[in-house]
Design an enzyme around this catalytic site. Structure first.
Site, PDB file in Angstrom:
ATOM      1  N   ILE A 181     -46.409 -16.998  31.494  1.00 30.61           N
ATOM      2  CA  ILE A 181     -46.006 -16.525  29.962  1.00 30.61           C
ATOM      3  C   ILE A 181     -44.971 -15.168  30.242  1.00 30.61           C
ATOM      4  CG2 ILE A 181     -47.853 -17.042  28.429  1.00 30.61           C
ATOM      5  CD1 ILE A 181     -48.955 -14.183  28.873  1.00 30.61           C
TER       6      ILE A 181
ATOM      7  N   GLY B 164     -44.177 -10.070  35.844  1.00 26.70           N
ATOM      8  CA  GLY B 164     -44.438  -8.669  35.937  1.00 26.70           C
ATOM      9  C   GLY B 164     -43.932  -8.118  37.209  1.00 26.70           C
ATOM     10  N   GLU B 165     -43.824  -6.917  37.534  1.00 26.55           N
ATOM     11  CA  GLU B 165     -43.495  -6.297  38.787  1.00 26.55           C
ATOM     12  C   GLU B 165     -43.809  -6.954  39.893  1.00 26.55           C
ATOM     13  OE1 GLU B 165     -42.063  -2.271  40.437  1.00 26.55           O
ATOM     14  OE2 GLU B 165     -44.093  -2.676  40.392  1.00 26.55           O
ATOM     15  N   PHE B 166     -45.224  -7.319  39.792  1.00 27.48           N
ATOM     16  CA  PHE B 166     -45.940  -7.737  41.013  1.00 27.48           C
ATOM     17  C   PHE B 166     -46.215  -9.238  41.247  1.00 27.48           C
ATOM     18  CE2 PHE B 166     -47.132  -3.443  40.476  1.00 27.48           C
ATOM     19  CZ  PHE B 166     -46.937  -2.913  41.744  1.00 27.48           C
ATOM     20  N   GLY B 167     -45.577  -9.951  40.010  1.00 26.81           N
ATOM     21  CA  GLY B 167     -45.888 -11.246  40.149  1.00 26.81           C
ATOM     22  C   GLY B 167     -45.961 -12.014  38.933  1.00 26.81           C
ATOM     23  N   GLU B 168     -46.276 -13.295  38.559  1.00 23.14           N
ATOM     24  CA  GLU B 168     -46.459 -13.902  37.366  1.00 23.14           C
ATOM     25  C   GLU B 168     -47.306 -13.489  36.483  1.00 23.14           C
ATOM     26  OE1 GLU B 168     -46.519 -17.794  38.723  1.00 23.14           O
ATOM     27  OE2 GLU B 168     -44.437 -18.182  38.327  1.00 23.14           O
ATOM     28  N   VAL B 169     -47.273 -13.210  35.169  1.00 26.87           N
ATOM     29  CA  VAL B 169     -48.279 -13.149  34.202  1.00 26.87           C
ATOM     30  C   VAL B 169     -48.477 -14.547  33.543  1.00 26.87           C
ATOM     31  CG1 VAL B 169     -48.921 -11.789  32.164  1.00 26.87           C
ATOM     32  CG2 VAL B 169     -47.379 -10.635  33.965  1.00 26.87           C
TER      33      VAL B 169
ATOM     34  N   LYS C 113     -52.553 -11.315  35.265  1.00 30.08           N
ATOM     35  CA  LYS C 113     -51.584 -10.727  36.130  1.00 30.08           C
ATOM     36  C   LYS C 113     -51.845 -11.153  37.487  1.00 30.08           C
ATOM     37  CE  LYS C 113     -50.024  -7.116  32.872  1.00 30.08           C
ATOM     38  NZ  LYS C 113     -49.623  -5.737  33.041  1.00 30.08           N
TER      39      LYS C 113
ATOM     40  N   ASP D  19     -45.242   6.426  29.156  1.00 34.79           N
ATOM     41  CA  ASP D  19     -44.371   5.285  28.993  1.00 34.79           C
ATOM     42  C   ASP D  19     -44.543   4.566  27.691  1.00 34.79           C
ATOM     43  OD1 ASP D  19     -41.993   3.883  29.264  1.00 34.79           O
ATOM     44  OD2 ASP D  19     -42.803   2.327  30.868  1.00 34.79           O
TER      45      ASP D  19
HETATM   46  P1  AMP Z   1     -46.145  -6.441  32.278  1.00 39.71           P
HETATM   47  O1  AMP Z   1     -46.193  -6.777  33.667  1.00 39.71           O
HETATM   48  O2  AMP Z   1     -47.604  -5.953  31.888  1.00 39.71           O
HETATM   49  O3  AMP Z   1     -44.907  -5.850  31.518  1.00 39.71           O
HETATM   50  O4  AMP Z   1     -46.303  -7.903  31.746  1.00 39.71           O
HETATM   51  C1  AMP Z   1     -45.013  -8.865  31.569  1.00 39.71           C
HETATM   52  C2  AMP Z   1     -45.309  -9.554  30.128  1.00 39.71           C
HETATM   53  O5  AMP Z   1     -46.438 -10.467  30.161  1.00 39.71           O
HETATM   54  C3  AMP Z   1     -45.197  -8.912  28.952  1.00 39.71           C
HETATM   55  O6  AMP Z   1     -43.915  -8.267  28.415  1.00 39.71           O
HETATM   56  C4  AMP Z   1     -46.045  -9.645  28.079  1.00 39.71           C
HETATM   57  O7  AMP Z   1     -44.970 -10.529  27.236  1.00 39.71           O
HETATM   58  C5  AMP Z   1     -46.752 -10.148  28.819  1.00 39.71           C
HETATM   59  N1  AMP Z   1     -48.150  -9.996  28.849  1.00 39.71           N
HETATM   60  C6  AMP Z   1     -48.492  -8.882  29.806  1.00 39.71           C
HETATM   61  N2  AMP Z   1     -50.029  -8.856  29.394  1.00 39.71           N
HETATM   62  C7  AMP Z   1     -50.297  -9.510  28.229  1.00 39.71           C
HETATM   63  C8  AMP Z   1     -51.414  -9.786  27.604  1.00 39.71           C
HETATM   64  N3  AMP Z   1     -52.513  -9.123  27.886  1.00 39.71           N
HETATM   65  N4  AMP Z   1     -51.302 -10.793  26.710  1.00 39.71           N
HETATM   66  C9  AMP Z   1     -50.353 -11.435  26.328  1.00 39.71           C
HETATM   67  N5  AMP Z   1     -49.155 -11.248  27.007  1.00 39.71           N
HETATM   68  C10 AMP Z   1     -49.237 -10.482  28.036  1.00 39.71           C
END
Ligand code: AMP
Length: 940
Positions: free
Chosen positions: A581, A584-589, A607, A700
């Site tokens: 979906i 993220g900085e470290f890999g896929e979410v 994550k 942030d």
């Molecule tokens: P992040 O690394 O936390 O910035 O996550 C990257 C993207 O993943 C975010 O912009 C969200 O669109 C999605 N995401 C992160 N955490 C969640 C979560 N708990 N539920 C749904 N989407 C998420």
């Protein structure tokens, strides 16, 4: 009666050949052959004549008809006493032809035959004979055949004929049953019972099989039972004929074939029913005689009414009932998520009154809906054939979706808060009880008040009193001493009251006599003073129990220990990854499901740490889990656990269906009420109050770091240390070193990296602005440098369009230069609660809260007068979706647009209030710009 002639016996000879075969004439002078004997002159005659062997066949009772003449002895001249006027008839049964081997004595006598009419005149050779007819019956016979014998004992006889026969009932058809040829019984009185066989296409009537009785005389007697024509056939004479085309007979009981009922047909003969025409059906309980029917058309004139989390629907019956009078209604409730836009059945938590299906009345009330969710309701008219038709159902669903389904998307509902269950007895006195409690697990909005209901436990009529409290504690006074009371508490939000929590029993203290603490003011003061001191000391030196302190994972020498102290290690087999979906900085979410043993599976975001990571990356990655794992608040994203002992390394977080707040708001621009927006802000403030109470500084805080779930609950996310900000694309290096998301960051943090909860409050003010402007970029496209400069010079963001002035004031307070002057999160929550309680304070008269004209703003407000096309202007205000509406209505120039009123805008079919306001506001600016440019106003 039927006679069956066995065989004409030929008289083949006699034991004593006295009998002669002679030709003569019968009564009618017809020549006949006869056997004659006439030994009347001599005594002791014994002259036998016998037949050949006669096979009896089925017969049991044989008839022997004799025709003969007999001479009167008196008429014979010279006859002596030996003359006889009778002869004897005998028979003998054998299984085989035995020829002459029967002795006379073996014959069985049947009868002595005398003549009814003897004759007296004439010569035997030429005279006219008087014929006698005698019939004798023999039986029951048991052998295969028999002989007949005639004994003359001295008479003058001419045996003209011997007819041997038996009787049977001939095959007939009676009552549609065939009865076969039946030989009569052996006895004169016996009736032979015969079962009939139904003619083809007929069947026996139930418990009434056809029978008849064959009498000894060969007559059918006493018919019982009958056959009837099968379904699809009717009776014609003694047969069953098929019903013609277009006719049917559904049951053998029916007499006639009937014409096919309406909307049915058949093109075969012999049908028991008619098939329904295409699109018409017969319910299982419908007899074949009723017309085929079809599902009803959709209900009409749907009306709805929303009251917090309750929706009432009303409609009028369908125009076409499908030809039936069993129309009922069923409600299909679906809850739709935002991202991805998917709808799911509402499930069993939703209440329907009077019921969800089988409704006979044209209204329903749907209760217990979730707050902040969008629902689609379909009302389907159903009749007895709706479930039979797949195609028809699909069709109905489609038509309902277009014209009858009430899609209240995008209307968002509020649901009442959940129960207040954790109640603590803080202080129990003779006349008062002090209680405290936890906020309900699902506030579903901003709790503005609690209601405490109480009554005496043993009081018969259960009259109760209530006390209200704005906080999570209350003291109930004026109670009786030594009395058991029952307390229950419920929370109130904009969605109304939640349900009362469990009963809590408290017994007040005994009445004290003399120097009780409530009686002696001196002691009271002393006690209060001492207690006050203790409380003060407690507050200053001891953290309030229950409020945890955030522990910086960096303080752990072994970061792995930190992770395992704060985060649960999950077994990777419990996690099912479904789809990616985000990145993220470290890999896929990814999104997926977590199924812990003994628990229901839940949606989660996962994550992952990409392969080939360094140890530092792993530490930094897990650091977020070490932080998140310390938090437990409904407005802070919840950590389910981590997988560190397998690969990939994963952080598993509660799934937030609607993703990040900024994108969510941009997608639903203009679609929420101010109360809903403030509700979101309240949630974020409550999450931040919790974090700041724990001593955690976010650094942030921005709408992109707030996640939104399917219930529109906002939760603070993106935790980390410095890396979080490194990760933020909004963060830029400042002169003070380190990356900073300038537009969201307080002046002191930009200038000398002073990050505190007060700098989080500044960021919160920016989040407020983002929310109220539906995800607009703070300071639009100004450069970071310009933003820093403008802020230092005292410029602050203006109120977003339609922003209640009170909210903008709160933003300005968050952006106070001196951080001590900024409100605390606790105060912010209080202010927002107050606004939600008094929605009037959130009203914005149209046009009173548009952006103030400031030099800075002028730089950023497009100069509408420079546009030549209406489409350019609409693109500039991000309303390009309405270009066609303007064109179709003939607004081809900006001058014509500048004259538009709100009614004109609405008449274009722009139904979203937020969009109407946005366009009107821009038109007003355009007018002002035109006035400035041309020095003339636009006539409206
Ligand atoms: P992040 O690394 O936390 O910035 O996550 C990257 C993207 O993943 C975010 O912009 C969200 O669109 C999605 N995401 C992160 N955490 C969640 C979560 N708990 N539920 C749904 N989407 C998420």
């Amino acid at each position: 009666m039927c006679l069956s002639v066995l065989q004409i016996p030929t008289i083949i000879g006699t034991a004593h050949i006295i009998w002669e075969e002679i030709s003569g004439l019968d009564e009618n002078y017809t020549p006949i052959r006869t056997y004659q004997v006439c030994q009347v002159m001599e005594p002791n005659q014994n002259n036998w004549l016998r037949t050949n062997w006669i096979e009896k066949g089925d017969a049991q009772r044989i008839f022997v008809e004799l025709k003969f003449t007999l001479r009167d002895c008196n008429s014979l001249p010279g006859v002596v006493g030996s003359c006889k006027e009778t002869f004897n008839l005998y028979y003998q049964e054998t299984d085989l032809e035995v020829g002459r081997n029967i002795r006379e004595s073996q014959y069985v006598k049947i009868d002595t035959i005398a003549a009814d009419e003897s004759f007296t005149q004439g010569d035997l050779g030429e005279r006219k004979m008087k014929l006698n007819t005698e019939v004798r019956i023999i039986g029951p016979l048991s052998r295969r055949g028999f002989y007949l014998a005639f004994q003359d004992v001295g008479a003058c006889i001419a045996l003209v004929s011997v007819k041997v026969y038996y009787k049977k009932c001939w095959s007939i058809i009676e009552n549609l049953a065939t009865f076969p040829d039946t030989v009569t019984g052996s006895e004169f009185s016996s009736l032979v019972e015969v079962e009939g066989t139904c003619v083809s296409d007929a069947e026996e009537e139930a418990d009434n099989s056809p029978k008849m009785h064959c009498s000894a005389e060969g007559e059918w007697l006493v018919p019982i039972g009958k056959c009837i024509c099968k379904a699809g056939f009717h009776q014609k004479g003694d047969a069953c004929e098929p019903c013609g085309r277009g006719f049917y007979k559904s049951s053998s009981q029916d007499l006639q074939c009937s014409r096919c009922p309406a909307h049915s047909y058949n093109d075969r003969e012999g049908s028991w029913r008619c098939d329904c025409e295409d699109g018409y059906y017969r319910a299982l309980s419908d007899p074949p005689s009723v017309a085929c029917t079809r599902p009803p058309s959709a209900p009409q004139n749907m009306l709805y009414n929303i009251n917090h989390t309750t929706v009432s629907l009303e409609w009028t019956p369908p125009a076409d009932t499908g030809g039936r009078n069993d129309v009922t209604y069923r409600i299909i409730c679906r809850r739709c998520t935002w991202e991805p836009e998917e709808c799911f059945p509402c499930g069993s938590n939703v209440g329907y009154s009077p019921q969800q299906s089988g409704l006979t009345d044209t209204y329903v009330t749907i209760t217990d809906l979730l707050a902040h969710a969008n629902y689609t309701f379909e009302v389907e008219a159903v009749n007895g054939v709706s479930d039979l038709s797949r195609t028809q159902r699909l069709f109905a669903a489609v038509s309902i979706a277009t014209s009858q389904a009430v899609s209240i998307f995008p209307v968002f509902f509020l649901s009442a808060p959940s129960q207040v269950s954790e109640v603590i007895k803080e202080r129990v006195q003779q006349h008062s009880v002090q209680l405290s409690w936890q906020e309900p697990e699902q506030p579903n909005g901003v709790i503005t008040e609690y209601e405490i209901k109480y009554y005496e436990k043993d009081q018969k009529d259960r009259i109760y009193s209530t006390v209200k409290s704005k906080s999570t504690s209350a003291t109930v006074n004026n109670l009786k001493p030594s009395t058991a009371y029952i307390f229950q508490i419920r929370a109130f939000t904009a969605a109304g009251y939640g349900t009362f929590g469990p009963r809590v029993e408290v017994t007040t203290k005994e009445e004290s006599t003399g120097s009780g603490d409530e009686q002696n003011p001196v002691i009271i003061i002393a006690v209060v003073a001492v207690a006050g001191t203790i409380i003060l000391v407690f507050m200053v030196f001891v953290k309030f129990p229950g409020t945890k302190t955030y522990i910086d994972p960096e303080t752990y020498e072994d970061p792995n220990r930190a992770v395992h102290q704060f985060a649960k290690e999950l077994d990777a087999s419990c996690i099912k990854i479904e789809r990616v979906i985000g990145a993220g900085e470290f890999g896929e979410v990814c999104s997926g499901r977590l199924k812990l043993p003994g628990k229901r599976d839940v949606s989660v975001a996962i994550k992952t740490l990409k392969v080939g990571y360094t140890e530092k990356q792993r530490r930094d990655f897990l650091c977020e889990a070490s932080i998140m794992g310390q938090f437990d608040h409904p407005n802070v994203v919840h950590l389910e656990g981590v997988v560190t002992r397998g690969k990939p390394v994963m952080i598993v977080i509660e799934y937030m269906e609607n993703g990040s707040l900024d994108a969510f708001l941009r997608k639903h621009d203009g679609q929420f009420t101010v109360i809903q927006l403030v509700g979101m802000l309240r949630g974020i403030a409550a999450g931040m109050r919790y974090l700041s109470d724990m001593g955690y500084v976010h650094r942030d805080l921005a709408a992109r770091n707030i996640l939104v779930n399917s219930n529109l609950v906002c939760k603070v996310s993106d935790f980390g240390l410095s890396r979080v900000i490194d990760d933020d694309p909004e963060a830029v290096y400042t002169t003070t070193g380190g990356k900073i998301p300038v537009r969201w960051t307080a002046m002191e943090a930009i200038q000398y990296r002073k990050f505190t909860s007060a700098s989080d409050v500044w960021s919160y003010g920016i989040v407020m602005w983002e929310v109220m402007s539906y995800g607009e970029r703070p300071y639009w496209d100004m450069s970071n440098q310009d933003v820093i400069k403008a802020i230092e010079e005292g410029y602050r963001l203006p109120a977003p369009m339609d922003c209640p002035p009170g909210l903008h004031q709160l933003m300005l307070d968050c952006w106070q230069k001196d951080r001590a002057d900024r409100p605390k999160f606790d105060q912010i929550v209080g202010i927002l609660d107050k606004m939600i309680r008094n929605p009037n304070t959130l009203k914005t008269p149209m046009g009173t809260c548009t952006r103030p004209i400031s030099p800075l703003l002028d730089q950023n407000t497009p100069d509408f007068t420079s546009f030549r096309m209406v489409s350019e202007w609409l693109e500039a205000i991000k309303m390009e979706r309405y270009i066609d509406n303007f064109t179709a209505a003939g607004y081809s120039s900006l001058e014509s647009v500048a004259r538009m009123t709100i009614e004109d805008v609405m008449s274009l079919g722009i139904s979203l209030v937020g969009h109407q306001k946005k366009i009107m506001s821009s038109i007003q600016t355009m007018r002002a710009q035109m006035l400035h440019l041309h020095g003339t106003g636009v006539q409206v």
